[in-house]
Write a protein that holds these residues in place. Sequence first.
Motif, short mmCIF file in Angstrom:
data_model
loop_
_atom_site.label_atom_id
_atom_site.label_comp_id
_atom_site.label_asym_id
_atom_site.label_seq_id
_atom_site.Cartn_x
_atom_site.Cartn_y
_atom_site.Cartn_z
N GLY A 72 0.81 -1.20 0.00
CA GLY A 72 0.00 0.00 0.00
C GLY A 72 0.84 1.26 0.00
N GLY A 73 0.17 2.35 -0.17
CA GLY A 73 0.85 3.64 -0.18
C GLY A 73 1.08 4.13 -1.59
N LYS A 74 1.39 5.37 -1.67
CA LYS A 74 1.54 6.03 -2.97
C LYS A 74 2.75 5.53 -3.75
N TRP A 75 3.86 5.30 -3.08
CA TRP A 75 5.11 5.07 -3.79
C TRP A 75 5.51 3.62 -3.94
N LYS A 76 5.11 2.75 -3.02
CA LYS A 76 5.55 1.36 -3.09
C LYS A 76 5.11 0.68 -4.38
N SER A 77 3.86 0.84 -4.75
CA SER A 77 3.37 0.20 -5.97
C SER A 77 4.06 0.76 -7.21
N ARG A 78 4.36 2.04 -7.19
CA ARG A 78 5.05 2.65 -8.34
C ARG A 78 6.47 2.11 -8.48
N ILE A 79 7.17 1.99 -7.35
CA ILE A 79 8.53 1.45 -7.38
C ILE A 79 8.49 0.01 -7.87
N ILE A 80 7.53 -0.76 -7.40
CA ILE A 80 7.40 -2.15 -7.82
C ILE A 80 7.14 -2.23 -9.32
N ALA A 104 9.60 -4.01 -11.89
CA ALA A 104 9.06 -5.15 -12.63
C ALA A 104 9.31 -4.97 -14.12
N ASP A 105 9.23 -3.73 -14.58
CA ASP A 105 9.44 -3.43 -15.99
C ASP A 105 10.92 -3.40 -16.36
N LYS A 106 11.72 -2.77 -15.54
CA LYS A 106 13.13 -2.53 -15.87
C LYS A 106 14.08 -3.58 -15.31
N GLN A 107 13.62 -4.46 -14.44
CA GLN A 107 14.40 -5.53 -13.82
C GLN A 107 15.37 -5.03 -12.75
N THR A 108 16.43 -4.35 -13.15
CA THR A 108 17.45 -3.88 -12.21
C THR A 108 17.78 -2.44 -12.54
N LEU A 109 17.80 -1.61 -11.50
CA LEU A 109 18.13 -0.19 -11.70
C LEU A 109 19.04 0.31 -10.58
N LEU A 162 16.43 4.74 -10.99
CA LEU A 162 15.12 4.59 -10.37
C LEU A 162 14.52 5.96 -10.07
N ARG A 163 15.33 6.87 -9.57
CA ARG A 163 14.89 8.23 -9.27
C ARG A 163 14.39 8.92 -10.53
N PRO A 200 31.13 4.21 -5.96
CA PRO A 200 30.26 3.14 -5.46
C PRO A 200 29.06 2.93 -6.40
N ARG A 201 28.65 1.69 -6.49
CA ARG A 201 27.51 1.36 -7.34
C ARG A 201 26.57 0.46 -6.55
N VAL A 202 25.29 0.82 -6.56
CA VAL A 202 24.25 0.05 -5.88
C VAL A 202 23.13 -0.18 -6.87
N GLU A 203 22.62 -1.42 -6.92
CA GLU A 203 21.52 -1.75 -7.81
C GLU A 203 20.36 -2.32 -7.01
N TYR A 204 19.16 -2.02 -7.47
CA TYR A 204 17.94 -2.52 -6.83
C TYR A 204 17.19 -3.39 -7.82
N SER A 205 16.60 -4.47 -7.31
CA SER A 205 15.79 -5.36 -8.13
C SER A 205 14.74 -6.01 -7.25
N LEU A 206 13.75 -6.63 -7.87
CA LEU A 206 12.71 -7.32 -7.12
C LEU A 206 13.24 -8.68 -6.67
N THR A 207 12.84 -9.09 -5.48
CA THR A 207 13.18 -10.42 -4.99
C THR A 207 12.21 -11.43 -5.60
N GLU A 208 12.51 -12.70 -5.45
CA GLU A 208 11.60 -13.74 -5.94
C GLU A 208 10.24 -13.63 -5.25
N LYS A 209 10.26 -13.27 -3.97
CA LYS A 209 9.01 -13.08 -3.21
C LYS A 209 8.15 -12.02 -3.89
N GLU A 210 8.75 -10.93 -4.29
CA GLU A 210 8.01 -9.84 -4.92
C GLU A 210 7.58 -10.21 -6.34
#
Length: 128
Positions: free
Chosen positions: A22-30, A34-39, A44-45, A79-89
Amino acid sequence: MYHPKLEKDIRCPLEYGLDVFGGKWKSRIICVLADKQTLRYSQLRTQMTNITDAVLSSTLKELMKDDMIARKQYDQIPPRVEYSLTEKEKSVVPILQHICQWSGAYHKEDNKNTMAQCQKCDYHGNPL
């Protein structure tokens, strides 16, 4: 960071799901991930519009705490940091897409505020 005075009293699985997604931003980030895989954070910003760095950072931390997003840090300079969805997500993305389809059937569309990622749900012309 905000800390509620009372602990959450989640009594059913639906409440848990709404808390996690829930919330305004969580679903948008997801949707973006989901579309871009890893950012990277900056990518992402860029994909997210009208979100502050503080809110994005806080929301990412909440999603990581719930094991919905993975954060991978590379030991290099710069430094480099990447975000992606987990298998759970990833397992819940089809459910969220169905919610999007249902919502699209009843939501009055405002083209100037529709995010490009939202077009991935393909709810146009598919009323339930």
